[in-house]
Scaffold this active site. Sequence first.
Site, PDB file in Angstrom:
ATOM      1  N   SER A 179       0.912  -1.281   0.072  1.00  0.00           N
ATOM      2  CA  SER A 179       0.248   0.077   0.125  1.00  0.00           C
ATOM      3  C   SER A 179       0.941   1.393  -0.077  1.00  0.00           C
ATOM      4  CB  SER A 179      -0.900  -0.033   1.271  1.00  0.00           C
ATOM      5  OG  SER A 179      -0.239  -0.115   2.321  1.00  0.00           O
ATOM      6  N   HIS A 207      -5.446  -3.527  -2.600  1.00  0.00           N
ATOM      7  CA  HIS A 207      -5.100  -2.414  -3.801  1.00  0.00           C
ATOM      8  C   HIS A 207      -5.263  -3.007  -5.133  1.00  0.00           C
ATOM      9  CE1 HIS A 207      -4.366   0.789  -0.740  1.00  0.00           C
ATOM     10  NE2 HIS A 207      -4.128  -0.164  -0.286  1.00  0.00           N
ATOM     11  N   LYS A 238     -11.152   0.942  -1.965  1.00  0.00           N
ATOM     12  CA  LYS A 238     -10.047   1.312  -2.666  1.00  0.00           C
ATOM     13  C   LYS A 238     -10.653   1.611  -4.472  1.00  0.00           C
ATOM     14  CE  LYS A 238      -7.855   0.347   0.893  1.00  0.00           C
ATOM     15  NZ  LYS A 238      -7.606   1.124   1.922  1.00  0.00           N
TER      16      LYS A 238
HETATM   17  C1  LIG Z   1      -3.060  -3.382   2.032  1.00  0.00           C
HETATM   18  C2  LIG Z   1      -4.641  -2.999   2.940  1.00  0.00           C
HETATM   19  N1  LIG Z   1      -5.094  -3.866   3.584  1.00  0.00           N
HETATM   20  C3  LIG Z   1      -6.145  -3.367   4.100  1.00  0.00           C
HETATM   21  C4  LIG Z   1      -6.482  -1.918   4.204  1.00  0.00           C
HETATM   22  C5  LIG Z   1      -7.726  -1.783   5.083  1.00  0.00           C
HETATM   23  O1  LIG Z   1      -8.761  -1.626   4.233  1.00  0.00           O
HETATM   24  P1  LIG Z   1     -10.047  -0.565   4.795  1.00  0.00           P
HETATM   25  O2  LIG Z   1      -9.520   0.647   4.406  1.00  0.00           O
HETATM   26  O3  LIG Z   1     -11.169  -1.127   4.033  1.00  0.00           O
HETATM   27  O4  LIG Z   1     -10.349  -0.938   6.179  1.00  0.00           O
HETATM   28  C6  LIG Z   1      -5.775  -1.009   3.777  1.00  0.00           C
HETATM   29  C7  LIG Z   1      -6.402   0.143   3.583  1.00  0.00           C
HETATM   30  O5  LIG Z   1      -6.004   1.160   4.450  1.00  0.00           O
HETATM   31  C8  LIG Z   1      -4.756  -1.447   2.853  1.00  0.00           C
HETATM   32  O6  LIG Z   1      -4.026  -0.542   2.408  1.00  0.00           O
END
Ligand SMILES: Cc1ncc(COP(=O)(O)O)c(C=O)c1O
Length: 394
Positions: A179, A207, A238
């Site tokens: 991310s 992502h 996302k």
């Molecule tokens: C790789 C990754 N996994 C999980 C999440 C968490 O997702 P959410 O924003 O739906 O809680 C994010 C986002 O912040 C992320 O970048």
Amino acid sequence: MGIDFILDELDDLQNRSLLREHKIIEGAQGPYVHINGKSYLSFCSNNYLGLANHPKIKQASIDAIHQYGWGAGASRLVSGTMTLHQELEKKIAEFKGTEAALLFPTGYMANLGALCALVSRGDMVIGDKLNHASIIDGCRLSGATFRIYPHKDVSQLESLLQRSSGYRRKLVITDSVFSMDGDTAPIPEIVNIARKYDAMLMVDDAHATGVFGKQGKGLIEHYGLEGKIDVVMGSFSKALGSVGGFIAGSKPLIDFLKNKARPFIYTTALPPAVCAASLAGLALIQEDASLIDSLWRNIASLKTRLLQFMRTISVESPIVPLIAGSAEDAVKVSSKLYENGILIPAIRPPTVPPGTSRLRISLMATHSENDINRLIETLQHVGFLTHERTTLRM
Ligand SMILES: Cc1ncc(COP(=O)(O)O)c(C=O)c1O
């Protein structure tokens, strides 16, 4: 004493350029956002396909509010499961090529819920050093022995697994697209190693969903590995422009999580209109290839423009980090960009390792060529992008 430590800690964060504050966006998310009545060109949203303000998605959620009202009224296992939750879970499973799927209120909760249900004391969980915070938190909270391998280093992953025979269960977990760095995990190699050592494999495709693979099905589909990953995690927050996380996998896995994943059990179900928006997002990306095509055109265009300043560059996704180094430097560049009408907050520790504070550029399908040109020109104007720069990382 009392709560004085809070002021001390806030001062300390401020002194180290690590204090976080948010800007308030007035109006909808898009390539341009309004802050304090002024328009800013935004390069920092995960809304990669511009769906957060798409008319069809807005209409789908409005229609759902008319039919189902707003709130779900209860947790999923009590009486909060409504037709749209069921429909969305069915669609996710189809989309990800798995038997079943389970919704969570957020991706963060999906990671926490699955990890804590699948491993605990006496087990071992192994993850990439740059995995997302929600994965790290889930690994820590699970109570399992938690080991980290250097970023994308599959030989180190293998050597950790070689020493894992005393553990009851083993689970390997990686982001598919990282991310904060935008690079991709060597998933085919990880699948082989996990299988060789009889470890479960969980991949966070947050992502990559809506970005990679046929019809945006994700990086797992891109590699032709559908059905080969035990636990597939994703998020609607996302590219799909909505909110909500999910786990996709076998029917027994999903039945198990329904019974064991505390962030699924002990929280109120997502509002049904959110599910309608996510369903509309999934339908859109499958019907209209032009959205994902435009995103990849913009990724290629930014890469070409950056190559005018650097000899080599690896741009693998809409996330492109430009490393500033210290938190202070990253904050300075970000402020100068802001003065020039561009919004890219500085990403600093603990989100990224010390010394790698950065501008994390994220592209959207709805950016125009002119927007990308303006970004490059402004980065030059504020002195951040120069022809002496040889790499994205400093
Ligand atoms: C790789 C990754 N996994 C999980 C999440 C968490 O997702 P959410 O924003 O739906 O809680 C994010 C986002 O912040 C992320 O970048």
